[in-house]
Structures are given as C-alpha cells and as structure tokens.
Design a protein around this motif. Structure first.
Motif, short mmCIF file in Angstrom:
data_model
loop_
_atom_site.label_atom_id
_atom_site.label_comp_id
_atom_site.label_asym_id
_atom_site.label_seq_id
_atom_site.Cartn_x
_atom_site.Cartn_y
_atom_site.Cartn_z
N THR B 139 -20.37 56.48 -34.70
CA THR B 139 -19.89 57.66 -35.40
C THR B 139 -18.90 57.32 -36.51
N VAL B 140 -18.18 56.19 -36.31
CA VAL B 140 -17.20 55.84 -37.35
C VAL B 140 -17.90 55.13 -38.49
N ASP B 199 -13.48 59.79 -41.05
CA ASP B 199 -14.20 60.42 -39.94
C ASP B 199 -13.32 61.49 -39.29
#
Lengths: 181, 217
Positions: B139-140, B199
């Motif tokens: 996700t990062v 993020d």
C-alpha cells in the motif's frame, strides 16, 4: 535360350562376329581396369586376348553354365588374369581399383600359359603340319568346338555326316601316329 | 586292330557319353586288350593337345583381328559400378549432412532450453530470496518512500518493525497533511519519530505491522 547365350556360343565356336562384338562392347572396360591398376594399353590388349582364349576353353567344357551376366564374368576373368600377371611381375598392388562388380571365377589360366605349354604346342603343331588343312579343321571343329558331324559337313562342304565321320577317323589315327612315332 | 567304331567309342568315353553298362564293358576291355588301352591313352593325349592348339589358334586369330577392330574403335566405357558408387556417395553425403544439421538443431534447442531453464531458476531463486511483500509495502507507494528518504529530514520510513524493540509501545501520536504530504508522528520504545508520506493510510499500515510483530511466529 538365355539372353547372352549367343555370346557364349559365339566364343565357344570362335565366331568372328561375336568376338568383334565383345571387343566393341567390353574392351573399354578391360582397358580402363588395366590402366587404373598399373598397366598400359598393350597390357590391356594382351589381357583381353588371353581372357577370350580362356573363355574359349572354358565354354567348350561340356558341363559349363554361365550363371551371371556375361559382362560380370568377363570382367572377373580379366581382373583375375591381370592381377596374376602383376603378381608374376612382382608388382605390389595395395588396393585393387574396381569399376564393375566381379565374381569368383578361379584362375582359368595365367597370362604366361603359352610359355608353360610351349613344349606341347611345338609337338602338336608339328604333328598337325603333316595332316593337311581339312584334317586339321575337322579335328579342331569336332574335338574343340564340339561341332556335330552334320555341321562340319556343311562348313567344310562334305556330302554328308558319314563322310566326315570316316574322314575324322583317318585324321585322328594319323595324328596319333604323328604324336607317337 | 582299332577301327572307326573303336575311335567313336573312345570319343564317347572321353566326353562322358557312355551309359553305365557301356562304361563297364569299356573298362573291362581296357584291362584285357592292350592295343585298345594304348589307343585310348593316345587319343586322350591327342585331344588334350588339340585343345591347347585350338586355344593357340584362337589367340593368333584374335591378335590378327584385333588390329582391324582397333581401327574401328570400341564403345567408350562407362562404369556401372562407379555410377552405383556415386549414387551411394550422394545418398550417404545427404544423410550425413542432414544428420549433422539435425544434430546442430537439437544442440542449439537444448542450449536454449538450458539457458531458459537457468534463467527461470535464477528468477525463481531471486524471487525466493526476496522478502515476502507485506500489506504495507503493497500500500505504501515506493515513490513516496524514496522521496521521503531524499528529504532533508532524518525521519526514515524504513521497515518500522526492524527498528521497534517493543512493538507494544507503538502508537500513532498525530497525523497532519500539507499539500498531499501526510506527516505521521509516531512513538515507540519511549521515543518519538516523524514520518512523511504521500500515503494517507500509512498509519493503518504501520499499526497493522506493529500488531503482526507482536504475534508469535
């Protein structure tokens, strides 16, 4: 009759037309073999002649049968004669160069057969000399070319076979006397 | 006295034309009639000599005739055996060349397969050696981490689990955002750290990591 029986018969009877045909068709083959195996053109001619003489003798044997093509048989006889001659001359052949298929014919006779039979030849020639031309022909035709009395009568212009038979009797009796004086 | 019929009889004996009975009679006569025996012997020798003479005559005639034949010439020679040999050579050569080409093809194919296999093995090995991607890493965004690394701050959003001695002390103290850059104030092991990232869910990712680190392996 086998396809090449006319060649066999021609050689057996010394038919000039057939002998010429053999020369025309097969001398090149003999020359090529001899030339490629340490021999010259005159050697090839000698081999050719001796081979035909060898066949002349062989084909006159009563039990002779030709089981292979004439070309193959003739090549084999020439090959055999030339290799024997090379051996006699002391020429070593590492590898025989062949250009046709050959069969085992056995040694019909060596190229120096005339030298070996010189004594016999002189004796028979001397004995035949006293017989006369017709007698010589009758004897050679009957005993060597295996011709019948009727054939001889036709070729030599006798009236019939019986006349030839009587004549042959006289000739062989005379020859035997000449050979054993 | 040897007569014409005797000569014929001897001829038939020499050429093997007598029947078995005639032959027995013939041999019996040789035993008891010396003159006849002598005639047989002489006739056999005479015929042998005639055969030799016939061959000599044949040779002489041939020698004379060949001189004439030579003028007319003979057919040019073509070796049937050589033709067969030539065809054999052509076929063998073709087979050898085809075999060699096939061999080279098989070798090259094998080499390519080997190369491909090695490459695959290498990739698999690299893949195996690579750390298992975690939720956070997925996700990062890598770009933002690099960007943060290059930033002038000393805050490094590297794998937090490595730097945290006691994950139970991990907490998100504060989150702020300026121009799409989120600033996370973290505390763990009795100290504080500021992490900047593009993020917006980094706090969730880091918290999940801390929780996972607390679970026994």
């Amino acid at each position: 009759m086998k396809p090449e029986q006319h060649i066999v018969d021609g050689i057996r009877t010394g038919d000039s037309k057939i002998l010429k045909l053999v020369y025309t068709d097969y001398f090149g083959m003999v020359k090529n073999f001899v030339n490629k195996n340490s021999g010259g053109d005159s050697d090839a001619e000698d081999v050719f002649q001796d081979a035909l003489v060898a066949l002349f003798r062989k084909f006159n044997e009563s039990n002779f049968q030709l089981h292979v093509q004439f070309k193959t048989y003739f090549y084999s006889v020439c090959r055999n004669l030339w290799l024997t001659e090379l051996q006699r001359r002391g020429v070593r052949t590492r590898r025989v160069k062949d250009y046709e298929v050959y069969v085992e014919t056995g040694l019909l006779f060596a190229t120096n057969w005339k030298e070996k039979q010189e004594e016999t030849i002189v004796r028979i020639e001397k004995a035949m000399k006293y017989l006369g031309e017709k007698c010589q022909q009758i004897l050679l035709m009957f005993y060597y070319q295996k011709r019948t009395m009727t054939e001889i009568a036709q070729v030599l212009d006798y009236t019939n076979a019986d006349t030839v038979k009587t004549q042959k009797y006289k000739c062989i009796r005379q020859l035997k006397r000449n050979l054993n004086p | 006295m040897i007569n014409e019929n005797d000569i014929s009889l001897i001829d038939r004996f020499i050429s093997g034309e007598l029947s078995a009975i005639e032959k027995l009679d013939f041999e019996a006569r040789i035993q008891k009639d010396l003159e006849f025996a002598k005639a047989v012997r002489q006739q056999i020798h005479a015929i042998d000599d005639l055969k030799t003479l016939g061959a000599v005559e044949m040779g002489r005639n041939l020698a004379a005739e060949m001189s004439a034949w030579k003028v007319e010439g003979h057919k040019p020679y073509k070796s049937s055996y050589m033709a067969k040999k030539m065809w054999t050579k052509i076929i063998v050569t073709t087979l050898v060349v085809a075999g060699a080409a096939y061999g080279v093809f098989v070798f090259l194919t094998q080499e390519n397969k080997e190369e491909h296999k090695n490459e695959t093995e290498h990739i698999e090995k690299v893949m195996e050696e690579m750390p298992v991607p975690s939720e956070s890493s997925s996700t990062v965004p890598q770009e933002s981490l690099v960007k943060l690394k290059d930033s002038s701050t000393s805050d490094q959003p590297v794998d937090m689990s490595l730097n945290i001695e006691d994950p139970s002390t991990f907490e998100i103290e504060e989150i702020s955002a300026v121009n799409g850059v989120y600033t996370y104030k973290l505390s763990y092991d009795g100290k504080e750290q500021v992490v900047k990232s593009g993020d917006p869910n980094l706090d969730d990712t880091l918290t999940a990591r801390a929780k996972r680190a607390m679970q026994p392996e």
